[in-house]
Motif scaffolding. Structure first.
Motif, short mmCIF file in Angstrom:
data_model
loop_
_atom_site.label_atom_id
_atom_site.label_comp_id
_atom_site.label_asym_id
_atom_site.label_seq_id
_atom_site.Cartn_x
_atom_site.Cartn_y
_atom_site.Cartn_z
N ASN A 128 0.82 -1.22 0.00
CA ASN A 128 0.00 0.00 0.00
C ASN A 128 0.85 1.26 0.00
O ASN A 128 0.32 2.36 0.13
CB ASN A 128 -0.93 0.01 1.22
N SER A 129 2.16 1.12 -0.15
CA SER A 129 3.03 2.28 -0.07
C SER A 129 3.80 2.47 -1.36
O SER A 129 4.03 1.51 -2.11
CB SER A 129 4.01 2.12 1.10
N LYS A 163 7.19 11.55 -0.68
CA LYS A 163 7.19 10.55 0.38
C LYS A 163 7.09 9.16 -0.23
O LYS A 163 6.34 8.93 -1.17
CB LYS A 163 6.03 10.81 1.34
N GLY A 164 7.86 8.25 0.31
CA GLY A 164 7.90 6.89 -0.17
C GLY A 164 9.29 6.33 0.01
O GLY A 164 10.22 7.03 0.43
N ARG A 165 9.46 5.06 -0.33
CA ARG A 165 10.76 4.42 -0.20
C ARG A 165 11.62 4.79 -1.40
O ARG A 165 11.32 4.45 -2.53
CB ARG A 165 10.60 2.90 -0.11
N GLY A 368 -0.24 8.94 -1.79
CA GLY A 368 0.76 8.67 -0.77
C GLY A 368 2.10 9.34 -1.00
O GLY A 368 2.95 9.32 -0.11
#
Length: 370
Positions: A128-129, A163-165, A368
């Motif tokens: 979900n990311s 935002k996120g990896r 996200g």
């Protein structure tokens, strides 16, 4: 090495894919629910890099900034807008009276140019990311300076604006305008661009395809070997030629004038598109966009394309070129492709003077990210 990749199916469940790299290594990595979303995936916002006096736009800065203002107005009506600029306070002065500023954020950052599609992060959905893949941007095969643009993604991540990896993929050159995802595991691209010797010339077609499949979690890559636009300096980015509108629909540029220099190449492109199949082995519904009438400056043809549209939440922004019949035909085709979306035209005659258009200047981010 084998990689077992989890991808979304039409029913919403994960499916597995094993990739064989032809090495004497037996290894499987299971990655569930990780995929490269289509552009119509619900978005958190759009990124623009604002034109300024230190870019190639200097000689026509007011004209191109008016175009960017019109794009910003339409984006900020519907979702978040992140504007990258060396002097954001100057941009704010330009837009504050006409743009919904509640949806606008700025990032002060040096830039070479304004093509956010090609230096922006390519986002995967991992569970979900989001995962933000930072590929190398080298000015479309070392044609133009790109040292500042190539730093934007990691700087924006460090600043907390994206935002996120974060995933460092700077060992591979890849531009967002060169790839199209259907969100189901199929990638559409062009061989002229991705096999350009000044991008990843150390890799052959098989190696490039295997890399893309592994990193972007794909099941198939559809290579267009034909089609181009005169004046295009991207080596035939797919977003100037053919675009996914749904997992089963592709809109593409069709030339009907047999005297046009593009006719033969675009006819071959159309014929190849007819041979492509979805993962379920079905032919695609093909929707023909009109070819823009010739636009020239100092005898040089500009790459005006109606395929360079931007899909947003509830709307599709598409470029117009002051050609009433073609502009309306393109709108009708896009309305057929996106029956539930509002189709909004934006005059992009300014953008094509630097050989790009609407989609080229914008990068969307899934929910996200912004």
């Amino acid at each position: 090495m084998g990689i077992l990749v989890g991808l979304p199916s039409s029913g919403g469940s994960g499916t597995d894919l094993q990739l064989n790299f032809g090495l004497n290594i037996s290894e499987q990595i299971e990655m569930r629910e990780s995929y490269f979303p289509a552009e119509w995936h619900p978005q958190s916002g759009i990124q623009l890099a604002w034109p300024h006096a230190e870019t190639d736009w200097a000689h026509m800065l007011n004209e191109v900034q008016r175009c960017f203002i019109n794009i910003a107005i339409e984006i900020a009506k519907r979702e978040k807008l992140l504007i990258i600029a060396p002097e954001p306070e100057e941009v704010e002065k330009q837009i504050s009276s006409v743009v919904n500023m509640d949806n606008v954020s700025f990032f002060q950052c040096e830039t070479n140019d304004t093509w956010a599609r090609d230096h922006g992060a390519i986002t995967l959905i991992d569970g979900n990311s989001p995962a933000l893949l930072d590929f190398k941007f080298n000015g479309w095969g070392l044609k133009f300076a790109s040292d500042q643009d190539n730093l934007i993604t990691r700087r924006a991540v460090r600043a907390g604006l994206l935002k996120g990896r974060y995933e460092n993929r700077l060992n591979f050159v890849l531009e967002g305008g060169s790839i199209e995802s259907d969100g189901m595991g199929t990638l559409l691209t062009t061989s002229e661009c991705l096999l350009s010797p000044n991008r990843n010339g150390q890799f052959n077609r098989v190696e490039v395809e295997e890399y893309l499949k592994s990193v972007l979690h794909l099941q198939q890559v559809l290579w267009l070997d034909y089609g181009y636009l005169a004046g295009d300096d991207t080596d035939s980015h797919i977003d100037t030629l053919a675009r996914f509108c749904s997992p089963r629909t592709i809109a593409y540029v069709k030339c009907t004038d047999t005297n046009d220099i593009h006719y033969e190449a675009l006819k071959k492109m159309e014929d190849q598109l007819k041979t492509f199949r979805t993962l379920s082995k079905e032919p695609y519904q093909l929707l023909a966009l009109p070819m823009a009438d010739k636009i020239e400056i100092d005898g040089e043809r500009l790459p005006a394309s109606y395929a360079n549209f931007l899909i947003m939440n509830g709307a599709v922004l598409y470029p117009t070129y002051g050609q009433q019949d073609n502009d309306l035909k393109a709108k009708d085709v896009l309305q057929q492709a996106f029956p539930k979306h509002e189709i909004v035209g934006i005059n992009c005659c300014a953008l094509i003077k630097q050989y790009g258009s609407l989609h080229c200047v914008a990068m969307q981010y899934p929910m996200g990210v912004l």
